[in-house]
Design an enzyme around this catalytic site. Sequence first.
Site, PDB file in Angstrom:
ATOM      1  N   GLU A 159     -23.352  18.385  99.989  1.00  0.00           N
ATOM      2  CA  GLU A 159     -23.026  17.017 100.396  1.00  0.00           C
ATOM      3  C   GLU A 159     -21.552  16.627 100.239  1.00  0.00           C
ATOM      4  O   GLU A 159     -21.216  15.705  99.481  1.00  0.00           O
ATOM      5  CB  GLU A 159     -23.906  16.025  99.622  1.00  0.00           C
ATOM      6  CG  GLU A 159     -25.381  16.213  99.901  1.00  0.00           C
ATOM      7  CD  GLU A 159     -26.250  15.049  99.407  1.00  0.00           C
ATOM      8  OE1 GLU A 159     -25.769  14.252  98.576  1.00  0.00           O
ATOM      9  OE2 GLU A 159     -27.390  14.940  99.867  1.00  0.00           O
ATOM     10  N   GLU A 337     -32.920  19.477 101.093  1.00  0.00           N
ATOM     11  CA  GLU A 337     -33.419  18.439 100.178  1.00  0.00           C
ATOM     12  C   GLU A 337     -34.171  17.389 100.968  1.00  0.00           C
ATOM     13  O   GLU A 337     -33.748  17.015 102.080  1.00  0.00           O
ATOM     14  CB  GLU A 337     -32.278  17.703  99.459  1.00  0.00           C
ATOM     15  CG  GLU A 337     -31.638  18.466  98.340  1.00  0.00           C
ATOM     16  CD  GLU A 337     -30.572  17.637  97.633  1.00  0.00           C
ATOM     17  OE1 GLU A 337     -30.733  16.393  97.515  1.00  0.00           O
ATOM     18  OE2 GLU A 337     -29.573  18.236  97.206  1.00  0.00           O
TER      19      GLU A 337
HETATM   20  C1  NOJ Z   1     -28.787  14.546  97.023  1.00  0.00           C
HETATM   21  C2  NOJ Z   1     -28.043  15.245  95.933  1.00  0.00           C
HETATM   22  O1  NOJ Z   1     -27.673  16.523  96.368  1.00  0.00           O
HETATM   23  C3  NOJ Z   1     -28.816  15.333  94.637  1.00  0.00           C
HETATM   24  O2  NOJ Z   1     -27.944  15.764  93.643  1.00  0.00           O
HETATM   25  C4  NOJ Z   1     -29.430  13.984  94.309  1.00  0.00           C
HETATM   26  O3  NOJ Z   1     -30.080  14.005  93.080  1.00  0.00           O
HETATM   27  C5  NOJ Z   1     -30.394  13.616  95.414  1.00  0.00           C
HETATM   28  N1  NOJ Z   1     -29.648  13.483  96.628  1.00  0.00           N
HETATM   29  C6  NOJ Z   1     -31.130  12.297  95.167  1.00  0.00           C
HETATM   30  O4  NOJ Z   1     -30.238  11.261  95.146  1.00  0.00           O
END
Ligand code: NOJ
Length: 431
Positions: A159, A337
Amino acid sequence: MVLKLDRELLLGSATAPYQIEGGATNTDWHQWCQIPGKIKDGTSGEIACDHWNRIEEDVELLSKMGHQVYRFGIEWARVQPSAGAFDDEALERYRYEIQLLKDKGIKPLVTLHHFVNPDWLMEKGGWEAADVADRFERYVRYVVDGLKDLVDEWITINEPFVYMVNGYFYAIWPPGKNEPFTGFKVLRNMLHAHVKAYGVIHQIYEEQGQEVKVGIAHHMRIFDPHNSRSPLDKMSIRLVNRIVNDVVLEGMLHGRLLAPVGTGQPWGEGPFCDFLGLNYYSRDLIKFSFNPKNFFMKILTHPTNPKNDLGWEIYSEGLYRLLQRLGRYDLPIYITENGIADGTDNQRPEFIINHLKVVQRARDEGIPVERYYHWATMDNFEWAEGLEGRFGLVEVDYATQKRTIRSSGAMYAEICKSHEIAEEMINKYVK
Ligand code: NOJ
């Protein structure tokens, strides 16, 4: 009725090092957590899930939950505690974990950078420094060289956009700046670092005559107009889509820098990814505003639709819309994710089912989604939200470090094993 998921769709879950391991006190995030008021509940990742000392137990949980794949990360500060030194023992510990996973038949996908930086890197200017891509390359070489016999799938950077916006625009993450133009430079440096790392990793595997897949885990969001008849809202949407979704996508696909981050293809034409990693969570509604400080827009949440514990709209159709979009490129898609903060676990079973349904729908239409990694394997340190943003398939009691597979985790285990979502399952788990 039973919904069958294709067997080619591999299922698992994901974590990140700082969020679960504990112990990474030589990092920017650790220093940030020491500043009063930065973390909602005053916690830090100093202990988190103590995963570093509980690797065997946690791999056992993944296996119990029928996982085929697992995404996790390497903590840069752990394997390179100072600019000039690598820690072989730390890397050995990761080797050990990966071997355990493989013994259980779980395929690892390894992230090299997940928001957290070593203190020494920050002293040298962090991601703002002109030579940060070279520093990243050195670290990547060391790690990939040491793990290449066990791993053949890598995520360079998690990200990049979120790192930039929270650290340089909203100032809610380290380094806590409100300097959008420095942020754009950071994003450019991250894309450059990715492109370099992509080349280095491919070179290392080519020398071995081995195949490898490399990508970015890109956070993409759905933006819809607050008022679908407003041309101004629609104009704002074009801008926000470009900044949030397209800049990283174009950078990793074609090496192309889009304004305001840059112009042209300074590092070659690409492609610089072998799969498209998608982190998907939610949708925003965009309303034009006259405030230039916020790029002429207000970001709002749907007023009535269901939300997670952090107030994010639950919108599974958004995943489908993004998959359709990514389906245009001729590359495998990994959902690196997707998950929900839900401390009661009342919403998570239905969330998982609805999101898997749209994944299968996309596959039925020929969109090559090959992976689904649920975020997260277990509750963990949710950055500025602290330990109370509970995303886990497994509940963690931080006082005792006791792990308990949630009802959603039990359901997901059944799905991972059977690749079916049966009516009885819905009756049993969905509240
Ligand atoms: C994306 C992130 O990569 C992760 O670290 C985070 O915990 C999750 N989103 C949830 O916010």
